[in-house]
Structures are given as structure tokens and as C-alpha cells.
Scaffold this motif. Structure first.
Motif, PDB file in Angstrom:
ATOM      1  N   LYS A 181      -1.650  -0.449   7.905  1.00 27.13           N
ATOM      2  CA  LYS A 181      -1.272   0.749   8.662  1.00 27.13           C
ATOM      3  C   LYS A 181      -2.003   1.998   8.165  1.00 27.13           C
ATOM      4  O   LYS A 181      -2.207   2.197   6.975  1.00 27.13           O
ATOM      5  N   LYS A 197       8.042   7.191   1.008  1.00 27.69           N
ATOM      6  CA  LYS A 197       8.094   6.309   2.178  1.00 27.69           C
ATOM      7  C   LYS A 197       6.716   6.193   2.837  1.00 27.69           C
ATOM      8  O   LYS A 197       6.269   5.097   3.195  1.00 27.69           O
ATOM      9  N   GLU A 218       4.293   4.152   0.639  1.00 32.28           N
ATOM     10  CA  GLU A 218       4.617   2.720   0.633  1.00 32.28           C
ATOM     11  C   GLU A 218       4.197   2.033   1.932  1.00 32.28           C
ATOM     12  O   GLU A 218       3.764   0.881   1.921  1.00 32.28           O
ATOM     13  N   GLU A 219       4.301   2.753   3.065  1.00 37.55           N
ATOM     14  CA  GLU A 219       4.098   2.125   4.373  1.00 37.55           C
ATOM     15  C   GLU A 219       2.665   2.210   4.886  1.00 37.55           C
ATOM     16  O   GLU A 219       2.304   1.491   5.816  1.00 37.55           O
ATOM     17  N   ASN A 220       1.835   3.095   4.329  1.00 31.40           N
ATOM     18  CA  ASN A 220       0.503   3.341   4.887  1.00 31.40           C
ATOM     19  C   ASN A 220      -0.591   3.207   3.830  1.00 31.40           C
ATOM     20  O   ASN A 220      -0.446   3.711   2.713  1.00 31.40           O
TER      21      ASN A 220
END
Length: 370
Positions: A179, A257, A260-262
Motif C-alpha cells: 500500500k 497506524k 504500519e499500514e503503508n
């Protein structure tokens, strides 16, 4: 595996004698900093080594300086030296005198003694051993890892004590993900993502404005310097402290957040100082803390192996069509929330379009540097 420098911050629980010693070390460190800053302003700034020799003589003249942690005095000189070096490089302005009325007063102590080769600082469970103070309890929500470099002891204006333990530790990078995201920062929404997600602005200060106004009125009615005035001021300080803590907690959660996600993050940079000149928006801009958010994203990306690209302030992210690149000058007007591209007929929401352009620009910058 990468090596990072990190600080663990805990609430300190000193007894009465330890509080007195902390206050002395804070005061002595401030005195030494201000004393040598005054000498530098009268004549010219000398090196840390020369001032260090003068400090030895000053401690003979002023016996009460010996009551404090000696490392606190040496580090006060190092801080002054760093301040002047940054000034000469043009990074910051001329160093300013420190006041005991500052929101926070602190001193820094070192772990290692060169002469004896012993360590002054130890951590066991929820206790820490510090020079002059001995063993002190602290609130310990997590284990301190890594090699301890130094410890900063802080006293807030609400008479709370904290320690910040600086360590060097090894950290594993996060698993790679596919992502990538662009972030447009705003006031109505704190952040608008290129994938359509929006993070609401918590407006922390606004929630406490009435309470702050009431406490300010109460403070204004008291005689300055009286016991009641001091009590009212402390109450006000506790509210501001709570606002700052809630805001920082929010920024940490959002930045963690996103990291962690990208794998790739592009974010716009803003000239906050210039924007604060707008009296109508200054309070809201201060409350939203964009600069702190970008600072958190920057070091977390470095720690965990993520790619972060900061887009130039003057990049026209809102005016460009993310589909064909057409530039619409009319979108400079902030009241324009939706617009249709006259070239490709794509309909854009202002903020989502901006975040997509930020992502595209970030990918271009990344491609040009690899």
C-alpha cells in the motif's frame, strides 16, 4: 535490523528530599546556562572547553552549585554551546535566557563517569538510580530496552516530575506491504487520504475552551503572587497539560497506524509560521499540530523502513486535475469544494483530489531519486 536512538518517558515519584534535590539541580543548571550566556553577550562567545574551566572556578566561588548534580551543570554548558553553534550556522536565532517560569524546567545527567569508569544510572523494575538522588520509583508501563545514553529529569509547572531515558537500541523493520498513500492535511478534517479515508480533527483545545476561559477569569480576580493566585494558575496549567497530552496521544496513534499500514507515504509540508499570521485561523492551526505530526511520521518512517516523501509547500495540489494534469486557478478560492475539469470532464472533490496529486508527485520524486 537498524539502530535507533529512542527516549522512554515515565512519571517520576520522588520523595520530599529528592524533590528538593531535583529542584536544586534544575535551578543550578539554569543559573549556569544564564550566567555564561550573559558573559557571551557582554563580550564574545568562548568555546565549551574554556567555559568548562571557568565553571570549575565558579563552583569554588558559589558553594551552593556543588549541591546539584555535576553532570547537570556540564550539560547546561553543552546545550549553550550547541545553541551558539546552531546560531552561527543560521539554523536558529540567538540563544535566549532561561526562566524558571517556563512550562517545563529540566536538567540532563550522564550515565558514564570517565575517571572511575563506573555507571551512575541503573534501572531495575520500576526504580531508577540517578546521581545525587539515589533510587527513585517511577511509573513503568513498559520495559526499558537498549543501552542507556543519558537521562533528562523534568519538572512541569504543575509540580509533576518526569524522566526521559535516552537509549540506543536495535529495531526490526516492519514487514513490507504494497500500500502507498498521499496525505492532504486540513482543519475541517485532520487528514484526507488518497484512498478516500478521512481522519476527523479532534479539536482538543475547543473542547476545553470554556473551562480555560473560566479559570483565566478566576486567575484574573486573584492578587498576583498570592497563594490563591498560585493555586488558580496551577489549575489552569493542569488543563493545558491535559490538552497537550490528549493531542500528542492522538498524533502518535494516527502516525503509527499510517506507518504500519503503508510502505510509501507522501505528505504535504506547510509553512505553519506564515499561516499563524491569519488571526482568524491561528488558534485552530496551533491546535491541529501539523508540524508535530510530520515530525512523528518522519522518525517512525526512518525507524521502521518506510518511504516518506515531503512535498514542497508551493506544489499546487488542490488546483491540478489528478487525471489529466490541467491546472484550475479558480480553485485557489478555499470556498470551492468541488469542481469539474474543463479538459477531461472529471469531477473532483477538493481534498481527495489534492491527496491524489500529493501521492503522484511523491512517486515522481521517489522515481527521480532512485
Amino acid at each position: 535490523m537498524t539502530v535507533r536512538e529512542k527516549a522512554y518517558r515515565f512519571r517520576l515519584c520522588p520523595n520530599k528530599e529528592q524533590r528538593i534535590l531535583i529542584n536544586k539541580s534544575v535551578g543550578c543548571a539554569r543559573y549556569v546556562y544564564n550566567h555564561f550566556l550573559g558573559k557571551a553577550k557582554e563580550n564574545e562567545y568562548l568555546t565549551y572547553t574554556k567555559y568548562s574551566k571557568q565553571l570549575t572556578q565558579l563552583k569554588k566561588e558559589l558553594e551552593w552549585l556543588k549541591e546539584s548534580d555535576k553532570f547537570a551543570l556540564q550539560n547546561a554548558l553543552k546545550d549553550l554551546d550547541r545553541g551558539f553553534k546552531n546560531f552561527f550556522k543560521g539554523k536558529y536565532g540567538f540563544p535566549k535566557f532561561k526562566s524558571k517560569r517556563n512550562r517545563k524546567n529540566s536538567y540532563r545527567t550522564n550515565k558514564f563517569t570517565r575517571k572511575s569508569g563506573t555507571t551512575n544510572i541503573e534501572v531495575k523494575d520500576n526504580k531508577i538510580k540517578l546521581p545525587k538522588l539515589g533510587w527513585i520509583k517511577f511509573r513503568k508501563p513498559k520495559k526499558v530496552k537498549g543501552k542507556i545514553l543519558n537521562v533528562t529529569v523534568t519538572k512541569s509547572n504543575t509540580d509533576k516530575y518526569f524522566i526521559s531515558i535516552a537509549v540506543k537500541e536495535e529495531v526490526e523493520e516492519l514487514p513490507k506491504v504494497d500500500k502507498q498513500i498521499g496525505i492532504d492535511l486540513g482543519l475541517k478534517e485532520f487528514a484526507i487520504m488518497s484512498d478516500g479515508e478521512k481522519i476527523a480533527n479532534p479539536r482538543v483545545l475547543k473542547k476545553y475552551e470554556k473551562k480555560i476561559a473560566r479559570l483565566n477569569r478566576s486567575l484574573a480576580r486573584k492578587e498576583k503572587g498570592s497563594n490563591n493566585w498560585c493555586k488558580a494558575k496551577k489549575k489552569l496549567g493542569k488543563v493545558y497539560e491535559k490538552v497537550a497530552n490528549i493531542r500528542l496521544d492522538f498524533l502518535h496513534k494516527v502516525s503509527t497506524k499510517l506507518i504500519e499500514e503503508n510502505q510509501f507515504i507522501a505528505v504535504e509540508t506547510l509553512k505553519v509560521k506564515n499561516m499563524l499570521k491569519n488571526s482568524k485561523l491561528a488558534k485552530s492551526i496551533s491546535d491541529v499540530s501539523w508540524s508535530k505530526f510530520i515530525e512523528l511520521l518522519t522518525y517512525k518512517a526512518k525507524w521502521y523502513g518506510r518511504n516518506l516523501v515531503k512535498i514542497d509547500t508551493f506544489f499546487a495540489s488542490s488546483q491540478l486535475c489528478n487525471n489529466c494534469g490541467y491546472k484550475n486557478e479558480k480553485v485557489k478560492d478555499l470556498s470551492v469544494r468541488k469542481w469539474e475539469c474543463p479538459k477531461c470532464k472529471e469531477v473532483h472533490g477538493r481534498d481527495i483530489n489534492a491527496s491524489l496529486n500529493i501521492l503522484n508527485e511523491g512517486l515522481k520524486i521517489k522515481a527521480s531519486t532512485t
